[in-house]
Design a protein around this motif. Structure first.
Motif, PDB file in Angstrom:
ATOM      1  N   CYS A 448       1.165  -1.078  -0.363  1.00  0.00           N
ATOM      2  CA  CYS A 448       0.489  -0.244  -0.397  1.00  0.00           C
ATOM      3  C   CYS A 448       1.114   0.719   0.409  1.00  0.00           C
ATOM      4  CB  CYS A 448      -0.771   0.091   1.461  1.00  0.00           C
ATOM      5  SG  CYS A 448      -2.157   1.571   1.419  1.00  0.00           S
ATOM      6  N   TYR A 470      -5.646   9.048   0.846  1.00  0.00           N
ATOM      7  CA  TYR A 470      -5.309   8.139  -0.361  1.00  0.00           C
ATOM      8  C   TYR A 470      -4.763   7.173   0.087  1.00  0.00           C
ATOM      9  CZ  TYR A 470      -3.689   6.949  -5.065  1.00  0.00           C
ATOM     10  OH  TYR A 470      -3.556   5.814  -6.300  1.00  0.00           O
ATOM     11  N   LYS A 471      -5.306   5.796  -0.613  1.00  0.00           N
ATOM     12  CA  LYS A 471      -4.375   5.207  -0.507  1.00  0.00           C
ATOM     13  C   LYS A 471      -4.319   3.502  -1.691  1.00  0.00           C
ATOM     14  CE  LYS A 471      -6.010   4.257   3.802  1.00  0.00           C
ATOM     15  NZ  LYS A 471      -7.549   4.546   4.528  1.00  0.00           N
ATOM     16  N   TRP A 472      -3.124   3.442  -2.399  1.00  0.00           N
ATOM     17  CA  TRP A 472      -3.205   2.835  -3.865  1.00  0.00           C
ATOM     18  C   TRP A 472      -2.683   1.228  -3.096  1.00  0.00           C
ATOM     19  CZ3 TRP A 472       0.682  -0.750  -5.022  1.00  0.00           C
ATOM     20  CH2 TRP A 472       0.705  -0.916  -6.034  1.00  0.00           C
ATOM     21  N   THR A 473      -3.316   0.334  -3.845  1.00  0.00           N
ATOM     22  CA  THR A 473      -3.104  -1.301  -3.301  1.00  0.00           C
ATOM     23  C   THR A 473      -3.044  -1.987  -4.411  1.00  0.00           C
ATOM     24  OG1 THR A 473      -5.206  -2.089  -2.550  1.00  0.00           O
ATOM     25  CG2 THR A 473      -3.952  -1.082  -0.871  1.00  0.00           C
ATOM     26  N   ASN A 474      -1.908  -2.902  -4.590  1.00  0.00           N
ATOM     27  CA  ASN A 474      -1.730  -4.073  -5.687  1.00  0.00           C
ATOM     28  C   ASN A 474      -2.427  -4.977  -5.039  1.00  0.00           C
ATOM     29  OD1 ASN A 474      -1.173  -5.424  -3.407  1.00  0.00           O
ATOM     30  ND2 ASN A 474       1.377  -6.000  -4.245  1.00  0.00           N
ATOM     31  N   GLU A 490     -11.258  -4.461  -2.183  1.00  0.00           N
ATOM     32  CA  GLU A 490      -9.973  -2.856  -2.613  1.00  0.00           C
ATOM     33  C   GLU A 490     -10.216  -2.002  -1.922  1.00  0.00           C
ATOM     34  OE1 GLU A 490      -7.257  -1.294  -5.795  1.00  0.00           O
ATOM     35  OE2 GLU A 490      -9.397  -0.402  -5.828  1.00  0.00           O
ATOM     36  N   ARG A 493      -9.702   3.387  -2.421  1.00  0.00           N
ATOM     37  CA  ARG A 493      -8.609   4.512  -3.108  1.00  0.00           C
ATOM     38  C   ARG A 493      -8.407   5.485  -2.401  1.00  0.00           C
ATOM     39  NH1 ARG A 493      -5.498   2.244  -8.484  1.00  0.00           N
ATOM     40  NH2 ARG A 493      -5.885   0.264  -8.165  1.00  0.00           N
TER      41      ARG A 493
END
Length: 583
Positions: A448, A470-474, A490, A493
């Motif tokens: 993250c 804001y959160k970006w995860t894979n 997910e 974001r």
């Protein structure tokens, strides 16, 4: 308005609640000279003026830099309220109460009684209640097609979600130290039904006891000590249906939690300290669930402090208990996640412009056994009856590594902010998921990258508080390589909120709030997602001269389908009216 954390007695045990509740930021006071903090600022909130006797210092030695992406319907921190009593109310008043109800039914109640005993001993008796009683929205969704996914329910689905806590807390000060304590009863009850049948019902009761003693000294050289102990005994009675085969289910989960926190070591010539932190967590379960879990963490560290620079460096040695038992309901092992033995522990804070601008960083990691009641407090519909899907009901959270860098300060002493960003790797952590087309949890690894802005503005007539996350995860990318991630949801974001309030001569208060979260993608599906929402709220209060005020507030005024707890959406627009007074 100051961006700060108010940790009240009603928020739960000064030690036990932080140990077992969700998302409570730790602050460990190591005298005026050595303050061991997470070097973070909480999301600003409209705050009530509370007496010192119901504020506490939290002994939770935390390490995570990212809030849980899933939260229950009740993210309530008692006495951090939309409506506030007179600024000077607690200087002469010892009893405060706020209560309200409306449609749809969201009863609220908060009360604090703080009798005057002595300057060295303070005591508060408190109570709080939050609940929802009414329909749950049901809009059918299919995972195989693009579009919004909803928890399909009978059209006449209804239920309740109740949370209550009552207790007493106190603090005793002496020359060179202080003692804080708390005893409380907590109740969580949820139900879902239709006119045709009852789907499930549960009732969780718990008793909490906790105490903490620490030294309070300003010497240049001394031996610092700080220790806290908390226990909880809880019973969860459930009956309903298993989501796997819809056969009858009924059971009881007994839970006993033990948590120890301590920190000790010499402070040398004001600037230096060599400390050792000890953390122990043990959870045992009986009746329907026969299992146990826990961890033991030892953190030796060195601290250096000047008037502008604070540095802390050490290592966290974290050992998990691996139980042999399995989940009796689902025949799947619990708490089997195994992390690394050693984690970094680094924190620094430098005042670039004293009292105006700080730059801070922290690097860390660690484990969390995720006790049953902690999961339940964050998600009131959590439980074995709803998660019979072959995955562990409970597993360890393992934050392998996290790093964070931030700026915080103020402009003209009116606008305060905290801007931060970073990255973390969760070797294992809870994620919302869909199993058998029903909401569930799974424990998986992911990376993250995150950024956050928290801010607050206060003038004589206007206060504004807000946050942007804001959160970006894979998570969705991992689904292409590992089918385990199929139908995992997910984290959102983008999540943001703002609240503004105007007051006219401190008598009439009017405000508005806005909160939004964008679509949450569902891994491995043909474009399915959990829908976005925009929650608009309004509030109003009129204060009389005798300490009584009348208030009203409205929520979800745009009639959105809001899933703050994944899979559950309370029904439509709501209004609440009430009274607040002090004696």
């Amino acid at each position: 308005m100051k961006i700060r954390t108010i940790i009240s007695a009603a928020a739960a045990l000064c030690f036990v609640a932080p140990a077992f509740a969700q998302n409570l930021d730790p602050t460990v006071n190591v005298t005026r000279n050595y303050e061991g903090k997470l070097l973070e600022v909480d999301k600003p909130a409209m705050q009530v003026n509370v007496p010192d006797s119901i504020t506490h210092f939290d002994l939770d030695f935390g390490y995570t830099v990212l809030e849980n992406h899933y939260k229950g319907s009740y993210q309530f921190v008692p006495y951090v309220l939309d409506m506030k009593p007179n600024p000077d109310a607690y200087r002469e008043k010892r009893f405060w109460i706020r209560a309200g109800a409306g449609y749809t039914l969201h009863p609220t109640f908060d009360a604090v009684w703080s009798p005057r005993i002595s300057d060295s001993f303070r005591l508060s008796v408190y109570g709080t209640h939050r609940s929802y009683v009414g329909k749950y929205r049901s809009l059918d969704g299919q995972l195989g097609t693009a579009g919004a996914w909803y928890h399909a329910k009978p059209k006449d689905s209804f239920g309740y979600d109740l949370y209550s806590r009552v207790g007493a807390s106190g603090r005793y000060d002496w020359l060179g130290g202080c003692l804080t304590f708390d005893a409380a009863y907590m109740d969580i009850a949820t139900s879902e039904a239709s006119f045709a049948k009852r789907i499930y019902a549960r009732h969780y009761d718990a008793m909490d006891l906790g105490a903490r003693a620490r030294c309070v000294r300003d010497d240049d050289n001394y031996f610092y000590w700080d220790a806290g102990l908390g226990i909880r005994y809880g019973v969860d009675n459930m009956n309903g249906f298993s989501s796997a085969d819809m056969t009858g289910f009924g059971g009881q989960v007994d839970e006993f939690l033990f948590r120890l926190r301590s920190s000790l070591g010499p402070v040398i010539k004001y600037h230096h300290a060599v400390l050792v932190d000890l953390e122990a967590n043990i959870a045992t379960y009986g009746k329907t669930l026969e299992s146990h879990s826990g961890n033991l963490a030892i953190t030796p560290k060195y601290r250096y402090r000047t008037d502008r620079l604070n540095v802390e460096a050490g290592v966290r040695i974290d050992m998990l208990i691996k139980p042999a038992e399995t989940n009796a309901i689902m025949s799947t092992p619990m708490n089997r996640g195994v992390g690394q033995l050693v984690y970094p522990h680094i924190a620094a804070d430098y005042a670039v412009i004293e009292d105006w601008l700080d730059i801070y960083t922290n690097i860390g990691g660690g484990t969390d056994p995720n006790p049953y009641s902690k999961m339940l407090e964050s998600r009131h519909h959590f439980g074995a009856a709803m998660y019979a899907n072959g995955t562990p009901l409970i597993d360890n959270s393992i934050e392998a590594l996290s790093a964070k860098l931030g700026l915080r300060g103020n402009l003209f002493k009116r606008f305060k902010y905290d801007l931060s960003g970073g990255w973390l790797y969760n070797q294992k952590a809870p994620l919302d998921a869909i199993r058998n087309n029903l909401p569930a949890l799974d424990y998986l690894s992911y990376q993250c990258a995150f950024a956050s802005l928290k801010y607050g503005l206060e003038t004589q007539d206007v206060t504004v508080d807000g946050w942007i996350d804001y959160k970006w995860t894979n998570v969705c990318n991992l689904c292409d390589k590992d089918p385990t991630y199929l139908n995992v949801v997910e984290p959102s974001r983008f999540h943001a909120g703002v609240k503004a309030e105007y007051n006219w001569r401190k008598r009439i208060f009017a405000g508005a709030s806005l909160e939004s979260s964008i679509n949450r993608r569902i891994a491995g599906t043909a474009g399915a997602y959990v829908p976005w929402y925009l929650d608009l709220g309004l509030n109003f209060e009129y204060r009389f001269k005798n300490g009584v005020s009348l208030w009203a507030e409205g929520g979800n005024l745009l009639n959105q389908t809001i899933q703050r707890e994944f899979g559950y959406s309370e029904n439509g627009v709501n209004f609440t009216v009430g009274i607040c007074f002090t004696l």
